[in-house]
Write an enzyme that holds these catalytic residues in place. Sequence first.
Site, PDB file in Angstrom:
ATOM      1  N   PRO A 127      84.360 109.786  85.584  1.00 31.39           N
ATOM      2  CA  PRO A 127      83.005 110.131  85.153  1.00 31.39           C
ATOM      3  C   PRO A 127      82.479 111.512  85.569  1.00 31.39           C
ATOM      4  CG  PRO A 127      82.901 108.667  87.019  1.00 31.39           C
ATOM      5  CD  PRO A 127      84.361 108.801  86.665  1.00 31.39           C
ATOM      6  N   CYS A 128      83.060 112.557  84.993  1.00 27.93           N
ATOM      7  CA  CYS A 128      82.600 113.910  85.285  1.00 27.93           C
ATOM      8  C   CYS A 128      81.190 114.163  84.757  1.00 27.93           C
ATOM      9  CB  CYS A 128      83.591 114.947  84.742  1.00 27.93           C
ATOM     10  SG  CYS A 128      83.975 114.765  83.000  1.00 27.93           S
TER      11      CYS A 128
END
Length: 162
Positions: A127-128
């Site tokens: 989850p950047c």
Amino acid sequence: MTTYYTYTDTPIGSLLLAGNGESLQQLGFPDGKARRRHEAGWVEDAGRFSGVIEQLRRYFAGELKQFDLPLAPAGTAFQRRVWSALRGIPYGETRSYGELARDTGNGKASRAVGAANGRNPIPVIIPCHRVIGGDGSLTGFGGGLDTKRFLLDLERRNGNAR
């Protein structure tokens, strides 16, 4: 080694899924600087990605808060350390680049962390999108800022935002 791929429709567009048949190696957006398409020689096989597709469906429905998939992102040791730290950011929460740098053991490496974040080959699942500017602003995202905003809003509606 053979690379397999498929595309799956989601609320953020048709995503490319690619991997070696055992692990997911890439997730590509339909637009933005991280736009990805399959390459010549890759073999289309949606069946190899049924678990990924089901978890993505549940994520976008607000039912899944943590992915449990075999992942094999290709990158340097530092990049993989950053990507591992990204997976530690809870659903519905965000971290600044500075906080993420401290989480990887080098509080002065904000720029390097940002570069590694930008090279994440499996966004959404790693989850950047949960990384924001130190002032709380939305910063660059390979799928575009509208997509980043959508993902953060989805998680805030369905999770425990801080």
